[in-house]
Write an enzyme that holds these catalytic residues in place. Structure first.
Site, PDB file in Angstrom:
ATOM      1  N   HIS A 268     -62.857 -11.074  41.697  1.00 32.84           N
ATOM      2  CA  HIS A 268     -64.105 -12.367  41.662  1.00 32.84           C
ATOM      3  C   HIS A 268     -64.022 -13.342  41.057  1.00 32.84           C
ATOM      4  CE1 HIS A 268     -68.147 -13.454  43.263  1.00 32.84           C
ATOM      5  NE2 HIS A 268     -68.653 -12.729  42.994  1.00 32.84           N
ATOM      6  N   HIS A 307     -59.143 -13.488  50.772  1.00 35.75           N
ATOM      7  CA  HIS A 307     -60.500 -14.276  50.707  1.00 35.75           C
ATOM      8  C   HIS A 307     -61.124 -12.927  51.873  1.00 35.75           C
ATOM      9  CE1 HIS A 307     -64.688 -15.379  50.182  1.00 35.75           C
ATOM     10  NE2 HIS A 307     -64.622 -15.771  49.220  1.00 35.75           N
ATOM     11  N   ASP A 363     -60.511 -20.371  44.207  1.00 40.95           N
ATOM     12  CA  ASP A 363     -60.288 -19.589  42.353  1.00 40.95           C
ATOM     13  C   ASP A 363     -58.115 -20.187  42.130  1.00 40.95           C
ATOM     14  OD1 ASP A 363     -61.803 -19.404  41.639  1.00 40.95           O
ATOM     15  OD2 ASP A 363     -62.114 -17.087  41.744  1.00 40.95           O
TER      16      ASP A 363
END
Ligand code: ACO
Length: 428
Positions: A268, A307, A363
């Site tokens: 995460h 994702h 990210d």
């Protein structure tokens, strides 16, 4: 027969049921009427990891994962990143509308004048081990804050609720900066309320002996944009945790400590840290093909890719790539960028990634920017948690005001032993 229904035939009994469809969804509880006999508990749906279960109705954030769309309260993320700032976006996420000038000024004033933490919190943070991970300090201090603001437990009082929201948005950059300075063995820098939200944060991180810290405007704006991009992302792991803990009517500090803990994991919000470690391990563009081979052989994960919701380019990753160029003009290029770009180039052409709809997520590039801005890797999840505060709190308020919500309590399918008698130890 109404069209907005689903007809289910139970082949065990031959019985047919008509289940209403609302918002393209059926109520899981509507399945309970499907029984083989009167003693039967009734049908449930099984959905480990909530892959196809909506746990709430929400008006905050809209995502279309197939098209790569993200909107807060209807406003496209691209427009907010270009035209808004973090505090204005935070107001929008919390209240549902962009503030007027008057509303914004008051909101900004209140947030910028709640930035100091109780001196006992400062002392508490000084008690951590000298090299404590900043995210561990952040989570623990957040939980400890509930003991300083016991009125936070009065969650049914909207005035008390908004007071805690002001405190959390205002004070968490201070807690985050203290955790960073602690980890570096530097004296803590107290807030400067004359600076902007992100300018003050940079001051608390970087200020040394100068009388007045002047943030670099490009880096200040870049951090602000990164904060906008991370402000909310509907029912992700951390937010779902916030709602689940909050559903037992605990105070927001304790619930948010849980949400931040969920965010910390490498699958995460901890992924930006994992991406950087992966890029450093790859070390050189020439090693990229071997790394991709290892990913395809299932020996490695390509961190920062994939994702649960986006099956297209994460729109936040696209914006971050632009921000990176602006930051590198000031800081110089991060050498890891070349490795990241090559990884992305190969992955986007490779069948393994194409077939699975694996694209860069938020990210993938954020860590490269943070590193160029000289943040240590351990600070990355903290930099994610600060802006996510407004998302967690807005979702928490929405949950509390939703009459359909109750304490969260999933069901299970029990597959263990049936009843059996206890066996004394000498007979086992
Ligand atoms: N590298 C290699 N293969 C991957 C990756 C990856 N990063 N992500 C998914 N896959 C593969 C899976 O092995 C699976 O393959 P299979 O169907 O042949 O078994 C397929 O793609 C589907 O993936 P799932 O794991 O089923 O997808 P899920 O929705 O459960 O996972 C997750 C999403 C956790 C984000 C995953 O993509 C992942 O681990 N990515 C790396 C970590 C990361 O970047 N996390 C940050 C997410 S963004 C955020 O939280 C802010």
């Amino acid at each position: 027969m109404s069209k907005d229904t689903l007809t289910i035939t139970d082949n065990r009994t031959g019985r047919t049921y008509e289940i209403p469809i609302e918002h393209d969804t059926i109520q899981a509880m509507a399945l309970r009427q499907i029984k083989v006999n009167e003693d039967d508990f009734g049908m449930m749906s099984y959905d480990p990891a909530f892959k196809n279960t909506a746990s709430t109705k929400s008006t905050i954030t809209y995502i279309d994962g197939d098209k790569g769309i993200l909107r807060y309260r209807g406003y496209p993320i691209e427009q907010l990143a270009e035209k808004s700032n973090y505090l204005e976006t935070a107001y929008l996420i919390l209240y549902g509308e962009l503030p007027t000038k008057e509303q914004y000024d008051e909101w900004e004033y209140v947030i910028l004048h709640h930035t100091f933490v109780h001196e006992n919190i400062t002392q508490l943070m000084k008690g951590f081990r000298h090299d404590a991970h900043p995210m561990g300090m952040f989570i623990a201090t957040l939980a400890a804050m509930s003991t300083y603001y016991p009125e936070g437990r009065e969650i049914s009082d909207p005035d008390k609720r908004i007071k805690q929201i002001h405190r959390l948005i205002a004070k968490l950059p201070t807690v985050a900066a203290f955790s960073y300075r602690h980890n570096r063995g530097l004296p803590y820098v107290y807030p400067d309320n004359d600076l902007s939200y992100t300018g003050n944060f940079l001051s608390m991180l970087d200020k040394m002996s100068e009388a007045k810290y002047k943030p670099d405007p490009v880096l200040e704006r870049a951090l602000d944009v990164l904060f906008i991009l991370h402000a909310d992302h509907e029912q992700n792991c951390g937010t779902a945790t916030m709602r689940v803990i909050g559903s037992s009517h605990t105070d927001p500090y304790t619930a948010m400590a849980g949400a931040a803990a969920a965010l910390y994991g490498p699958l995460h919000g901890g992924a930006n840290e994992a991406v950087l470690r992966m890029l450093m391990e790859i070390g050189d563009v020439k090693n990229v093909p071997d790394f991709v081979k290892a990913v395809k052989n299932r020996e490695r994960l390509l961190m920062g890719f994939g994702h649960r919701v986006y099956k297209n380019y994460d729109p936040r990753a696209r914006i971050i790539k632009q921000v990176a160029d602006e930051v590198f003009e000031v800081t110089g290029k991060n050498p890891l960028l070349a490795i990241a770009l090559e990884l992305e180039r190969i992955a986007l052409e490779d069948d393994f990634f194409v077939e699975r709809n694996l694209y860069p997520n938020v990210d993938f590039y954020s860590g490269i920017i943070y590193q160029a801005m000289r943040f240590p890797i351990a600070m990355f999840p903290v930099l994610f948690a600060i802006p996510r505060t407004i998302g967690w709190l807005s979702q928490w308020v929405e949950m509390l005001e939703d009459s359909e919500q109750k304490i969260a309590r999933p069901r299970q399918i029990y597959l263990g032993e049936g009843e059996r008698d206890f066996v004394p130890m000498d007979k086992r």
